[in-house]
Design an enzyme around this catalytic site. Structure first.
Site, short mmCIF file in Angstrom:
data_model
loop_
_atom_site.label_atom_id
_atom_site.label_comp_id
_atom_site.label_asym_id
_atom_site.label_seq_id
_atom_site.Cartn_x
_atom_site.Cartn_y
_atom_site.Cartn_z
N TYR A 295 16.03 34.45 -22.51
CA TYR A 295 14.64 34.16 -22.13
C TYR A 295 14.36 32.71 -22.48
CZ TYR A 295 9.50 34.49 -22.04
OH TYR A 295 8.17 34.29 -21.77
N ASP B 163 18.97 26.07 -25.43
CA ASP B 163 17.58 26.48 -25.71
C ASP B 163 17.53 26.93 -27.16
OD1 ASP B 163 15.28 29.01 -24.36
OD2 ASP B 163 15.23 27.74 -26.15
N LYS C 207 8.45 26.92 -31.65
CA LYS C 207 8.30 27.75 -32.85
C LYS C 207 8.29 26.95 -34.15
CE LYS C 207 10.34 31.55 -30.23
NZ LYS C 207 9.30 32.54 -30.05
P1 KE4 Z 1 7.02 29.95 -25.59
O1 KE4 Z 1 6.61 29.41 -24.25
O2 KE4 Z 1 6.67 31.44 -25.75
O3 KE4 Z 1 6.53 29.10 -26.75
O4 KE4 Z 1 8.62 29.85 -25.71
C1 KE4 Z 1 9.39 30.48 -24.72
C2 KE4 Z 1 10.78 30.74 -25.28
C3 KE4 Z 1 11.82 29.91 -24.91
N1 KE4 Z 1 13.07 30.10 -25.39
C4 KE4 Z 1 13.33 31.09 -26.27
C5 KE4 Z 1 14.73 31.25 -26.78
C6 KE4 Z 1 12.30 31.97 -26.70
O5 KE4 Z 1 12.58 32.96 -27.57
C7 KE4 Z 1 11.00 31.78 -26.20
C8 KE4 Z 1 9.85 32.68 -26.59
N2 KE4 Z 1 10.18 33.77 -27.45
C9 KE4 Z 1 9.34 34.97 -27.30
C10 KE4 Z 1 9.87 36.00 -28.29
N3 KE4 Z 1 11.08 36.57 -27.87
C11 KE4 Z 1 7.91 34.68 -27.50
C12 KE4 Z 1 7.02 35.89 -27.72
C13 KE4 Z 1 6.07 36.09 -26.57
O6 KE4 Z 1 6.48 35.96 -25.39
O7 KE4 Z 1 4.90 36.41 -26.88
#
Ligand code: KE4
Length: 428
Positions: free
Chosen positions: A144, A239, A267
């Site tokens: 993701y 990533d 994060k």
């Molecule tokens: P954000 O746009 O949510 O800040 O980051 C996206 C993203 C990108 N790359 C990786 C490896 C990630 O894990 C994420 C976001 N992680 C999720 C949890 N698995 C965020 C939680 C959510 O979607 O509310």
């Protein structure tokens, strides 16, 4: 554990926010029940609106690596807010955190700050396409990279939790430029590269996957990707939104001594405020506007409050020479304890762990990719999730997530958690 007030608040939220949440995975759809509303948090603990204290193993999906309301971050934000919250103009603070990040992370000369991990990964792919003048990307099923159109093809995390790997609204035109590979399968990547000679701009990967549970790369996998990218003029994008400043000071590049071409962050780098970033060597980053032709922008990018929080976080991580070992030791202790009690209770499971990332899968087979992650028994996971919640422990409300260990956890917290897992797993 009572959740009366959370239920009332959720009913109100659903009237004015789609699904009552601002991010789908928070809605408990994969585990059932209504989401917990948090009132405050400190250290390793969440305090919900019903007065329950929960030991937190999600930590805002990663940022709270030093615990909630970490004093240096809180103070930095308070002090900065008194001087104004946003200017849309450069501040010295941005240079300070950029210089520190460049110093901490190998193989990067410059970094651009944005407001989320999605924005970081989306911008990194555009930069790779602009730099290579190629259109296609390879991503891995179950990884993701945020909710940008190009990534919602067999995505992990919340996208897969909903069983809607390909989201409506993503056009065929977009989807055709995203090639899907199998994690930990170099032959599969090789086949895709050969079938799309000179058309692939980048391979984007979670170098340690955390959105189909925690899945470390098999030995030689990342090295194989590096070689194939170098041989074919493809940029390798790590990533590290989850792993950056978590698995090592320099992230996975440092941990495995592998060189990515572009690295994405989120994060931890924001200390809990909305920050994403992407970074690379000068040759690539100088392609970005206003220097180069690849456009990328943001009103609140480099926001002073977010930068103050991120700088306080990175300074603490940079100065503490044993933080990452301490986190890994606590995670190994938790792993051993969980393994002991689940085995004693004849539960069928496997545990994946690396550094301060860990996940429990209710299937005996190794979890090495999206397909094997899907083998897990979700009914058992639901009992596991709600059973632990009743014991005052909050893990991810989905089997397709990793746990994030915080340094604020004490060994008493870990023992309490292991005992709770023993009690809950006797009911499976
Ligand atoms: P954000 O746009 O949510 O800040 O980051 C996206 C993203 C990108 N790359 C990786 C490896 C990630 O894990 C994420 C976001 N992680 C999720 C949890 N698995 C965020 C939680 C959510 O979607 O509310």
């Amino acid at each position: 554990m009572l959740y009366k007030r959370s239920s009332q608040l959720f009913a109100e939220a659903e009237k004015v926010i789609p699904g009552g949440v601002n991010s789908p995975v928070r809605a408990f759809k994969a585990v059932g029940g209504t989401p917990i509303f948090v009132e405050r948090a400190k250290g390793a603990y969440l305090y919900d609106v019903d007065g329950n204290r929960l030991i937190d193993y999600i930590n805002s999906w990663g940022p709270m690596i030093l615990g909630h309301a970490f004093e240096p971050v809180v103070q930095a934000v308070i002090e900065k807010a008194k001087l104004g919250t946003s200017f849309g103009m450069p501040t010295e603070l941005e240079t300070q955190i950029a210089a520190l990040a460049v110093d901490m992370v190998p193989n990067i000369d410059k970094i651009r700050f944005v407001n989320s991990g999605t924005e970081a990964c989306m911008s990194a792919v555009r930069l790779a396409r602009g730099f290579t003048k190629r259109d296609k990307i390879i991503k891995f099923a179950g990884c993701y990279h945020g909710h940008s159109d190009s990534f919602l093809i067999q995505a992990g995390s919340g996208a897969v939790t909903f069983g809607s790997p390909n989201s409506p609204g993503v056009t065929e035109g977009t989807a055709k430029d995203t090639l899907l590979a199998t994690y930990n399968d170099l032959e599969n990547v090789k086949t895709l590269i050969e079938a799309n000679k000179n058309e692939i701009a980048a391979i984007i990967i979670e170098p340690v996957a955390g959105n189909m549970g925690c899945i470390p790369p098999n030995k030689g996998f990342l090295e194989g990707l590096r070689e194939m990218c170098t041989a074919n003029g493809i940029l390798l994008i790590f990533d590290e939104v989850m792993t950056g400043f978590r698995l090592a000071k320099g992230g996975v590049q440092e941990l495995f001594n592998i060189k990515a071409d572009i690295v994405c962050f989120g994060k931890v780098i924001g200390g809990g405020l909305p920050v994403g970033a992407f970074a690379a060597r000068n040759e690539i980053m100088n392609f970005l506007a206003p220097l180069g032709p690849v456009y990328q922008a943001g009103t609140l990018s480099g926001n002073p409050l977010a930068m103050a929080a991120g700088l306080a976080m990175l300074q603490t991580l940079n100065e503490d020479k044993i933080i990452f070992d301490r986190l890994a030791e606590k995670t190994a202790y938790l792993h051993a304890g969980i393994e002991k009690v689940l085995t004693a209770n004849n539960v069928v499971f496997t545990i994946n762990r690396i550094g301060s990332m860990i996940s429990v899968h209710f299937d005996a087979r190794p979890v090495i990719d999206f397909k094997s992650a899907a083998n897990g028994d979700n009914e058992t996971f639901k009992k596991f999730f709600h059973g632990l919640l009743q014991e005052g422990i909050y893990i991810a409300p989905s089997a397709y997530e990793t746990w994030f260990i915080t340094d604020a956890l004490s060994y008493e917290d870990l023992d309490f958690t292991i005992q709770a897992i023993d009690k809950v797993s006797k009911t499976f």
